[in-house]
Enzyme design. Structure first.
Site, PDB file in Angstrom:
ATOM      1  CD  GLU A 101      41.698 -24.622 -27.992  1.00 44.87           C
ATOM      2  OE1 GLU A 101      41.548 -24.339 -26.662  1.00 44.87           O
ATOM      3  OE2 GLU A 101      40.813 -24.721 -28.970  1.00 44.87           O
TER       4      GLU A 101
ATOM      5  CB  CYS B 148      40.042 -23.159 -24.005  1.00 47.40           C
ATOM      6  SG  CYS B 148      39.866 -22.714 -25.576  1.00 47.40           S
TER       7      CYS B 148
END
Length: 480
Positions: free
Chosen positions: A249, A283
């Site tokens: 990720e 993110c």
């Protein structure tokens, strides 16, 4: 609780393991030390992997019911220690206390969710023929390794630990060097809940030392990483050398796409929150704001006004916006802003000047809106990881879609419109792992599959889909 009082240590095989060398854990709001942290290396990683491997021999034979009870029990302990965990998280990361409480709650929710769902996770029976009995089994990999970022320590390690343990694996985690304390405390709680000694281990230290040793360890059968795309590529190469699976990720450059028919006032709280939550160090932050030309001025004016109204300060004082995680990160964000052309910064753009003297050395950046950003600019293409939103206007649906897909990343996007056909077309056309319509979830809930397209990574965490990432399929064929 000794790990957090004098030295934050590794936690291996159910015990605290100090290292010879230490480094200071710095409060990002004041630049003062919060205490020393063990600087572990290859030796501690060896011990942690060995402890996990030993525990896994027993744990893989446990029933889903046994795993469920311990996972749900861990969630209860996390909630019991909510106040303490939130304080650790706020001090280490700098995030406002309200957001730290939310992180603790989400961490507990991961253990509850996977505790409740693991009992309904089955293989399949395949009807190959009347004289054949064919079925699949989902089996654990063994020892899983987890290297996580500093922005959401409890959430990131919680979802990894809960999924790994639920599926019969045992784990070794390496938290970010800036934010180790809540992960060590979580390891203590997992042990207190009754998991086998060594089922979940934590090795503190630097990425180039402890992290590299974990990524390259021959006893690790599965790797998970949350962090930058550059480091993710290094992790992927390490996994490829040993032919083991990974879940990555990585970065994002997510866009809020606001059409002319959008309810701007309804969208505004999400537009702001998606870029200032955790000081933009997310993110899936909404770091690009693509706005139809007809509502551009309204959106910019209202967003900038909401940003100016935010309070700033120490995370423990629960302001609207805390500091960045470190002076290094502050310098990086300021570097993006220093490149901008004259007149592009509508609000913010530098360190705030009205902070109290005790925060003079803190890693603060004022919430910033940058207008008239073109796709060629670095701030459009690259992840800033700060409270900075880049605004670009568009004239048509086709241009909006091209802009939304105009980076190397594809983690999250949101579409703001009253047109259902347009919403469906945009959701289908946007290259991202999650697309929201008239809302923004910054990663979404525990129940929603989460992961990226393109350079935002691969594999899926959260939701029941995560079970597939942490297990391998065995097919059994019997002739009757």
């Amino acid at each position: 609780m000794t790990a957090q009082t004098s030295q934050t240590t590794s936690f291996i095989g159910g015990r605290h393991v100090p290292s010879v060398s230490t480094y200071p854990n710095i409060d990002p709001a004041t630049a003062r030390s919060l205490g020393e942290v063990s600087r572990a290396g290859a030796d501690e990683v060896d011990r942690a992997v060995a402890a996990a491997a030993q525990a896994q021999r027993e744990w893989r034979r446990s029933s889903p019911e046994q795993r469920a009870k311990l996972l749900v029990g861990t969630a209860a302990l996390i909630r019991r220690d909510r106040e303490h965990l939130a304080r650790l998280e706020s001090e280490d990361t700098g995030k406002p206390l309200t957001q730290a409480y939310a992180d603790v709650d989400v961490c507990a929710r991961y253990f509850e969710f996977y505790g409740h769902t693991i009992e309904a996770y089955y293989g399949h029976q395949i009807p190959l023929g009347e004289d054949m009995h064919v079925y699949t089994r989902r089996e654990p990999y063994g020892v899983t390794g987890h290297i996580v970022a500093w922005n959401y320590p409890l959430q990131l390690v919680g979802r990894a630990a809960a999924t790994s343990l639920a599926t019969g694996n045992c784990a070794v985690a390496k938290p970010a060097d800036e934010t180790p304390r809540s992960t060590v405390r979580l390891a203590e709680l997992i042990a207190e809940a009754g998991f086998p000694r060594g089922a979940f281990n934590v090795v503190t230290g630097f990425g180039a030392e402890a992290g590299a040793a974990l990524a390259n360890h021959p006893g690790v059968a599965h790797l998970g990483f949350v962090g930058s795309t550059v480091t993710g590529s290094v992790i992927a190469h390490a996994a490829a050398e040993r032919v083991i699976p990974t879940v990555l990720e990585l970065g994002g450059k997510s866009a809020n796409v606001v059409f002319a028919d959008a309810d701007v006032d309804a969208a505004l709280p999400s537009l702001v929150r998606s870029i200032v939550q955790n000081a933009g160090q997310t993110c899936s932050a909404g770091s690009r704001l693509l706005v139809h030309a007809d509502v551009h001025d309204e959106v910019v004016e209202k967003t900038a006004g909401a940003m100016r109204a935010l309070t700033m300060g120490r995370g423990l004082d629960d302001p609207g916006l805390g500091p960045l995680v470190s002076a290094k990160q502050q310098e990086r964000v300021q570097g993006f802003l220093d490149e901008l052309g004259s007149g592009q910064v509508v609000t913010g753009g530098s360190r705030p000047e009205d902070l109290p003297s005790e925060l003079a050395d803190g890693a603060f950046i004022a919430p910033t809106l940058v207008d008239a950003v073109t796709p060629e600019q670095r701030i459009f293409q690259e992840e800033v990881f700060g409270p900075v939103v880049a605004v670009t206007s568009f004239e048509s649906d086709e241009q909006a879609l091209a802009l939304a897909n105009g980076t190397d990343y594809g983690l999250v996007s949101a579409v703001w419109t009253q047109s259902l056909p347009r919403a469906h077309r945009m959701a289908a056309g946007i290259e991202a792992g999650q697309v929201f319509v008239n809302t923004y979830g910054a990663g979404g809930g525990v129940e929603l599959p989460f992961g990226g397209f393109k350079k935002s990574g691969y594999g899926r965490e959260k939701s029941i889909e995560a079970f597939d990432e942490y297990t391998q399929t065995k097919t059994v064929v019997m002739k009757l």
